[in-house]
Design a protein around this motif. Structure first.
Motif, PDB file in Angstrom:
ATOM      1  N   HIS A  70      14.989   2.854   9.352  1.00 21.82           N
ATOM      2  CA  HIS A  70      14.184   3.061   8.147  1.00 21.82           C
ATOM      3  C   HIS A  70      13.754   1.704   7.612  1.00 21.82           C
ATOM      4  CE1 HIS A  70      13.571   5.925   4.486  1.00 21.82           C
ATOM      5  NE2 HIS A  70      12.483   5.223   4.792  1.00 21.82           N
ATOM      6  N   HIS A  71      12.424   1.532   7.400  1.00 21.61           N
ATOM      7  CA  HIS A  71      11.880   0.242   6.974  1.00 21.61           C
ATOM      8  C   HIS A  71      11.022   0.450   5.730  1.00 21.61           C
ATOM      9  CE1 HIS A  71      13.058  -1.393  10.962  1.00 21.61           C
ATOM     10  NE2 HIS A  71      12.696  -0.177  11.393  1.00 21.61           N
ATOM     11  N   HIS A  72      10.974  -0.586   4.854  1.00 23.16           N
ATOM     12  CA  HIS A  72      10.199  -0.551   3.612  1.00 23.16           C
ATOM     13  C   HIS A  72       9.159  -1.668   3.639  1.00 23.16           C
ATOM     14  CE1 HIS A  72      12.641   2.396   1.401  1.00 23.16           C
ATOM     15  NE2 HIS A  72      13.679   1.864   2.050  1.00 23.16           N
ATOM     16  N   VAL A  73       7.919  -1.309   3.221  1.00 21.92           N
ATOM     17  CA  VAL A  73       6.836  -2.286   3.114  1.00 21.92           C
ATOM     18  C   VAL A  73       6.249  -2.159   1.710  1.00 21.92           C
ATOM     19  CG1 VAL A  73       4.606  -3.051   3.976  1.00 21.92           C
ATOM     20  CG2 VAL A  73       6.349  -2.208   5.573  1.00 21.92           C
ATOM     21  N   ASP A  74       6.316  -3.242   0.922  1.00 22.45           N
ATOM     22  CA  ASP A  74       5.740  -3.234  -0.425  1.00 22.45           C
ATOM     23  C   ASP A  74       4.267  -3.608  -0.354  1.00 22.45           C
ATOM     24  OD1 ASP A  74       8.159  -2.545  -1.529  1.00 22.45           O
ATOM     25  OD2 ASP A  74       8.723  -4.627  -2.012  1.00 22.45           O
ATOM     26  N   ILE A  75       3.470  -2.985  -1.226  1.00 21.46           N
ATOM     27  CA  ILE A  75       2.055  -3.326  -1.385  1.00 21.46           C
ATOM     28  C   ILE A  75       1.935  -4.050  -2.725  1.00 21.46           C
ATOM     29  CG2 ILE A  75      -0.293  -2.417  -1.476  1.00 21.46           C
ATOM     30  CD1 ILE A  75       0.715   0.096  -0.062  1.00 21.46           C
ATOM     31  N   LYS A  76       1.685  -5.342  -2.628  1.00 18.62           N
ATOM     32  CA  LYS A  76       1.700  -6.180  -3.845  1.00 18.62           C
ATOM     33  C   LYS A  76       0.658  -7.273  -3.714  1.00 18.62           C
ATOM     34  CE  LYS A  76       4.939  -8.730  -6.789  1.00 18.62           C
ATOM     35  NZ  LYS A  76       6.342  -9.225  -6.929  1.00 18.62           N
ATOM     36  N   ASN A  77      -0.031  -7.510  -4.819  1.00 20.03           N
ATOM     37  CA  ASN A  77      -1.059  -8.549  -4.868  1.00 20.03           C
ATOM     38  C   ASN A  77      -2.139  -8.313  -3.807  1.00 20.03           C
ATOM     39  OD1 ASN A  77       0.332  -9.860  -6.978  1.00 20.03           O
ATOM     40  ND2 ASN A  77       1.557 -11.061  -5.502  1.00 20.03           N
ATOM     41  N   TYR A  78      -2.534  -7.006  -3.657  1.00 19.71           N
ATOM     42  CA  TYR A  78      -3.601  -6.622  -2.728  1.00 19.71           C
ATOM     43  C   TYR A  78      -3.298  -7.074  -1.290  1.00 19.71           C
ATOM     44  CZ  TYR A  78      -6.346  -5.380  -6.814  1.00 19.71           C
ATOM     45  OH  TYR A  78      -6.788  -4.803  -7.982  1.00 19.71           O
ATOM     46  N   ALA A  79      -2.048  -6.901  -0.904  1.00 15.28           N
ATOM     47  CA  ALA A  79      -1.651  -7.247   0.463  1.00 15.28           C
ATOM     48  C   ALA A  79      -0.405  -6.444   0.822  1.00 15.28           C
ATOM     49  CB  ALA A  79      -1.384  -8.745   0.600  1.00 15.28           C
ATOM     50  N   TYR A  80      -0.271  -6.206   2.117  1.00 20.22           N
ATOM     51  CA  TYR A  80       0.940  -5.558   2.626  1.00 20.22           C
ATOM     52  C   TYR A  80       1.963  -6.649   2.879  1.00 20.22           C
ATOM     53  CZ  TYR A  80      -2.179  -1.580   3.392  1.00 20.22           C
ATOM     54  OH  TYR A  80      -3.081  -0.569   3.210  1.00 20.22           O
TER      55      TYR A  80
END
Length: 260
Positions: free
Chosen positions: A42-52
Motif C-alpha cells: 500500500h502506497h500513498h502519493v500526496d498532491i500538493k503545490n500542483y504536483a504529484y
C-alpha cells in the motif's frame, strides 16, 4: 542545619526538551512522508503545490496506490498510457482515491484540469511460482490369488447309467448325422463322370461299312425276336363231308342258235 536541594540547571532541561521534540518531529515526518507505505503493498502519493509528490513511483504487481489532494484546487488522476487506462473522480481538498495495479507495466498519468501535472508508476510483474512437482505414482501391484494352494476342484456329480446310455445314443446319432451330411456334401460337389469316346476305331474305315454293320445288327436282332416268339395255334380244316356237291354236266344241254 540548612538542607540544600539539588536542582538540575535550567539549560540542561531545555536541551532535553528540545531533543525530545526533534525526535518526535522526525518520527512524525517519516510517518507522513508523501509516498510512505502504510502497509505492505500500500502506497500513498500526496498532491500538493500542483504536483504529484512521487513523480516516478515503483511498486509491485498487486500493490495499491492512494492519492490525497492537499491543494485548494481540485485535481484527479487520468492515465494516458499503460497496459490499462483509468480516471479517478475529481478530488477536492482532503479527498483521497485508491487504485490497485493488477497488470504489470509502465503507467503515465496526469491531471485532466492541469495537464502540466504529470507522473508515472512502474509496476513490476509478480514472480511466477514454479509448479509443484507431481509425485510419480507407482503402478498398482497385480492382484494376488488368495486361494489356498492345496485347494481341490469339486468332483463332478455322479451320472446314472440311464443318463450315460442316453448320452451315448445322442452322441452316436449326432455322429451319424454328421457323416450323412458330409457324404451328401461330397456327392453334391463330386462332378459327374465323363464317358470318353472310344478311341479304338480306325479313322480309315468308310462310313458305309459302319452303316452296313448297323443294318446287320438290326436284322440279327429281329431274327432273334422271331425265333423267341411262340408258334401260332393251327385251326382245324374242313372235312370230306363238308365238301359241296359237284353238278353233273352230262344231263345239261345247251342249244346254240344257228346262224342263217
Amino acid at each position: 542545619m540548612t538542607v540544600r536541594s539539588h536542582r538540575p540547571p535550567s539549560g540542561l532541561l531545555l536541551r532535553l526538551v528540545a531533543g525530545t521534540l526533534v525526535s518526535l518531529t522526525a518520527l512524525l515526518g517519516w510517518s507522513l512522508s508523501p509516498a510512505s507505505a502504510s502497509g505492505e503493498g500500500h502506497h500513498h502519493v500526496d498532491i500538493k503545490n500542483y504536483a504529484y509528490a512521487m513523480p516516478d513511483l515503483r511498486i509491485d504487481q498487486g500493490d495499491t496506490v492512494t492519492w490525497t489532494n492537499l491543494d485548494d484546487a481540485p485535481h484527479d488522476v487520468t492515465v494516458t498510457a499503460g497496459p490499462a487506462t483509468f480516471t479517478s473522480p475529481m478530488l477536492e481538498k482532503g479527498d483521497s482515491w485508491s487504485h490497485t495495479f493488477d497488470t504489470a507495466g509502465d503507467y503515465s498519468y496526469l491531471c485532466s484540469i492541469h495537464p502540466d501535472m504529470r507522473a508515472a508508476v512502474s509496476v513490476a510483474a509478480a514472480p511466477v511460482a514454479a509448479p509443484a512437482p507431481v509425485p510419480e505414482t507407482a503402478p498398482a501391484p497385480a492382484p494376488v490369488d488368495q486361494a489356498a494352494p492345496d485347494a481341490v476342484a469339486p468332483a463332478p456329480a455322479a451320472v446314472s447309467p440311464r443318463e450315460a446310455r442316453a448320452a451315448a445314443r445322442e452322441a452316436r446319432a449326432a455322429q451319424r448325422a454328421a457323416e450323412e451330411a458330409a457324404a451328401t456334401s461330397a456327392a453334391a460337389t463330386t462332378p459327374a463322370p465323363v464317358v470318353a469316346a472310344p478311341t479304338g476305331l480306325d479313322p480309315s474305315l468308310s462310313p458305309l461299312l459302319l452303316v452296313a454293320g448297323m443294318a446287320i445288327a438290326v436284322v440279327v436282332f429281329c431274327l432273334l425276336l422271331l425265333s423267341a416268339a411262340p408258334p401260332a395255334p393251327q385251326l382245324p380244316g374242313p372235312g370230306p363231308e363238308d365238301a359241296a356237291p359237284v353238278p353233273d354236266d352230262s344231263d345239261t344241254r345247251v342249244d346254240l342258235p344257228v346262224a342263217g
